[in-house]
Design a protein around this motif. Structure first.
Motif, PDB file in Angstrom:
ATOM      1  N   VAL A   1       0.847  -1.191   0.000  1.00 51.73           N
ATOM      2  CA  VAL A   1       0.000   0.000   0.000  1.00 51.73           C
ATOM      3  C   VAL A   1       0.881   1.239   0.000  1.00 51.73           C
ATOM      4  CG1 VAL A   1      -1.850   1.251   1.174  1.00 51.73           C
ATOM      5  CG2 VAL A   1      -1.749  -1.253   1.338  1.00 51.73           C
ATOM      6  N   ALA A   2       0.660   2.131  -0.982  1.00 49.62           N
ATOM      7  CA  ALA A   2       1.364   3.417  -1.045  1.00 49.62           C
ATOM      8  C   ALA A   2       0.324   4.524  -0.953  1.00 49.62           C
ATOM      9  CB  ALA A   2       2.157   3.530  -2.338  1.00 49.62           C
ATOM     10  N   ARG A   3       0.519   5.454  -0.040  1.00 46.18           N
ATOM     11  CA  ARG A   3      -0.489   6.488   0.232  1.00 46.18           C
ATOM     12  C   ARG A   3       0.154   7.859   0.272  1.00 46.18           C
ATOM     13  NH1 ARG A   3      -2.944   8.632   5.168  1.00 46.18           N
ATOM     14  NH2 ARG A   3      -5.208   8.849   4.980  1.00 46.18           N
ATOM     15  N   LYS A   4      -0.491   8.832  -0.394  1.00 45.50           N
ATOM     16  CA  LYS A   4      -0.056  10.223  -0.358  1.00 45.50           C
ATOM     17  C   LYS A   4      -1.202  11.074   0.182  1.00 45.50           C
ATOM     18  CE  LYS A   4       3.275   9.978  -4.164  1.00 45.50           C
ATOM     19  NZ  LYS A   4       3.702  10.560  -5.468  1.00 45.50           N
ATOM     20  N   HIS A   5      -0.880  11.972   1.100  1.00 47.10           N
ATOM     21  CA  HIS A   5      -1.902  12.777   1.767  1.00 47.10           C
ATOM     22  C   HIS A   5      -1.466  14.244   1.785  1.00 47.10           C
ATOM     23  CE1 HIS A   5      -4.234  13.674   5.767  1.00 47.10           C
ATOM     24  NE2 HIS A   5      -4.745  14.317   4.730  1.00 47.10           N
ATOM     25  N   ARG A   6      -2.283  15.102   1.189  1.00 45.87           N
ATOM     26  CA  ARG A   6      -2.060  16.551   1.253  1.00 45.87           C
ATOM     27  C   ARG A   6      -3.106  17.123   2.199  1.00 45.87           C
ATOM     28  NH1 ARG A   6      -3.668  21.489  -1.147  1.00 45.87           N
ATOM     29  NH2 ARG A   6      -1.932  22.935  -1.538  1.00 45.87           N
ATOM     30  N   ASN A   7      -2.654  17.727   3.273  1.00 49.25           N
ATOM     31  CA  ASN A   7      -3.533  18.249   4.321  1.00 49.25           C
ATOM     32  C   ASN A   7      -3.412  19.774   4.345  1.00 49.25           C
ATOM     33  OD1 ASN A   7      -5.021  18.798   6.584  1.00 49.25           O
ATOM     34  ND2 ASN A   7      -3.735  17.612   7.998  1.00 49.25           N
ATOM     35  N   HIS A   8      -4.486  20.453   3.953  1.00 48.43           N
ATOM     36  CA  HIS A   8      -4.495  21.922   3.898  1.00 48.43           C
ATOM     37  C   HIS A   8      -5.534  22.427   4.899  1.00 48.43           C
ATOM     38  CE1 HIS A   8      -5.384  25.806   1.380  1.00 48.43           C
ATOM     39  NE2 HIS A   8      -4.775  26.066   2.527  1.00 48.43           N
ATOM     40  N   ARG A   9      -5.092  23.172   5.908  1.00 48.97           N
ATOM     41  CA  ARG A   9      -6.027  23.774   6.847  1.00 48.97           C
ATOM     42  C   ARG A   9      -5.636  25.224   7.090  1.00 48.97           C
ATOM     43  NH1 ARG A   9      -1.578  20.613   7.858  1.00 48.97           N
ATOM     44  NH2 ARG A   9      -0.854  20.678  10.010  1.00 48.97           N
ATOM     45  N   ASN A  10      -6.564  25.976   7.659  1.00 48.32           N
ATOM     46  CA  ASN A  10      -6.330  27.388   7.935  1.00 48.32           C
ATOM     47  C   ASN A  10      -6.656  27.643   9.397  1.00 48.32           C
ATOM     48  OD1 ASN A  10      -7.273  30.346   8.191  1.00 48.32           O
ATOM     49  ND2 ASN A  10      -6.184  30.311   6.230  1.00 48.32           N
ATOM     50  N   PHE A  11      -5.679  28.191  10.127  1.00 50.14           N
ATOM     51  CA  PHE A  11      -5.892  28.466  11.548  1.00 50.14           C
ATOM     52  C   PHE A  11      -5.504  29.906  11.826  1.00 50.14           C
ATOM     53  CE2 PHE A  11      -4.466  28.369  16.033  1.00 50.14           C
ATOM     54  CZ  PHE A  11      -5.684  27.998  16.604  1.00 50.14           C
ATOM     55  N   MET A  12      -6.481  30.674  12.297  1.00 46.65           N
ATOM     56  CA  MET A  12      -6.273  32.084  12.643  1.00 46.65           C
ATOM     57  C   MET A  12      -5.690  32.861  11.464  1.00 46.65           C
ATOM     58  SD  MET A  12      -7.354  32.142  15.786  1.00 46.65           S
ATOM     59  CE  MET A  12      -6.737  33.668  16.503  1.00 46.65           C
ATOM     60  N   GLY A  13      -6.202  32.562  10.266  1.00 43.78           N
ATOM     61  CA  GLY A  13      -5.762  33.275   9.070  1.00 43.78           C
ATOM     62  C   GLY A  13      -4.483  32.772   8.452  1.00 43.78           C
ATOM     63  N   ASN A  14      -3.888  31.742   9.040  1.00 44.47           N
ATOM     64  CA  ASN A  14      -2.635  31.196   8.511  1.00 44.47           C
ATOM     65  C   ASN A  14      -2.888  29.865   7.809  1.00 44.47           C
ATOM     66  OD1 ASN A  14      -0.898  33.252   9.644  1.00 44.47           O
ATOM     67  ND2 ASN A  14      -1.304  32.315  11.649  1.00 44.47           N
TER      68      ASN A  14
END
Length: 290
Positions: A47-60
């Motif tokens: 199993v090969a897995r790629k994860h892009r996690n984009h979040r925004n905290f306090m405008g950043n």
């Protein structure tokens, strides 16, 4: 009665006029898809897995990319019409991320070579997990998460697509619902996946007679959790697609490519906190039959 005969005769004349012999239609080939292998058979799963996690905290904006690989060796301990009893061991596991807070990689050395057991039904349901509670709990650097019993169980459940309970022809579809319990921080939340699969065609893959299966699914996850000292309400929804090659004569899938996108937020309305997030996950699973 005479009118019925006239209608039937009319159909025959029409078919003759366009050159199609009456009564020569053949039903589409149907496939009985089931997990079935002989006792003592072995196979390997990567199993090969790629994860892009984009979040925004306090405008950043916070964006991290991670990649993981894991490999399992499976042995069929028993086999009958209802399914298989499997022994599996993790033979390799790696994880890396560009998260600047992750100063080192997880140590999976305690996990390698450990063996557990699980039952796999002929249609893909997993049950009777043995030994998963004895597997090591492993910290994931750069996060508050730890890989433990529930995570191991979920990873194995996700390996096997659900198969139809009756024979299916090309163009035929079937649906299923899979419920996971996901560990998020110190909380466990339900994650529901609604699948719809369609058998596309018979083909060859990796030297085996296979059927190609296309899948579409929706994902929903919501609940309350504590994170970073905040009480948050998490809501995530998403969609995904699968492309699967199932070796119907061998009784096992050979390849699955999955792409899922989840969007949502973790909020605390009383404090005016909202953390939008977007997850993009791609997974390639390959099976080698020994």
């Amino acid at each position: 009665m005479e009118r019925a005969w006239v209608r039937i005769a009319g159909v025959g004349l029409a078919m003759a006029a366009i050159g199609i012999p009456a009564g020569r239609f053949e039903a589409a080939k149907q496939y009985t898809l089931a997990y079935k292998m002989n006792k003592a058979a072995t196979f390997a799963v990567q199993v090969a897995r790629k994860h892009r996690n984009h979040r925004n905290f306090m405008g950043n904006d916070l964006i991290t990319n991670s990649e993981g690989q894991r490999e399992y060796g499976f042995t069929v301990k028993s086999s009958n019409d209802d399914g298989l009893r499997l022994e599996l061991e993790c033979t390799k596991r790696e994880y890396k991320t560009d998260d600047t807070q992750a100063l080192m990689s997880p140590d999976f050395s305690e996990l390698i070579g450990r063996k557990v057991n699980v039952s796999l039904s002929s249609t893909g349901e997993l049950s009777d997990f043995k030994g998963f509670d004895d597997l090591p709990e492993i910290a994931i650097p750069g996060s508050d998460e730890r890989l433990g019993e529930q995570g191991y169980v979920n990873e194995v459940i996700a390996l096997f697509l659900r198969l139809p309970k009756t024979p299916v022809a090309p163009g035929g579809s079937w649906s299923d619902v899979v419920q996971y319990n996901e560990s998020v921080g110190d909380t466990t939340l339900p994650l529901t996946v609604n699948y719809t699969y369609t058998l596309m065609e018979e083909t060859r893959y990796d030297g085996h007679d296979c059927v190609k299966i296309k899948g579409e699914y929706t994902i929903n996850m919501s609940g309350s959790l504590a994170f970073g000292g905040l009480d948050l309400a998490l809501n995530l929804t998403g969609m995904g697609t699968d492309t699967i090659y199932f070796a119907w004569k061998k009784g096992m899938f050979l390849s699955a490519e999955t792409h899922a996108v989840l969007k949502g937020s973790a909020d605390n309305e009383d404090m005016g906190v909202a953390i939008p997030m977007n997850h993009d996950i791609k997974t390639i699973t390959s099976v080698r039959l020994d």
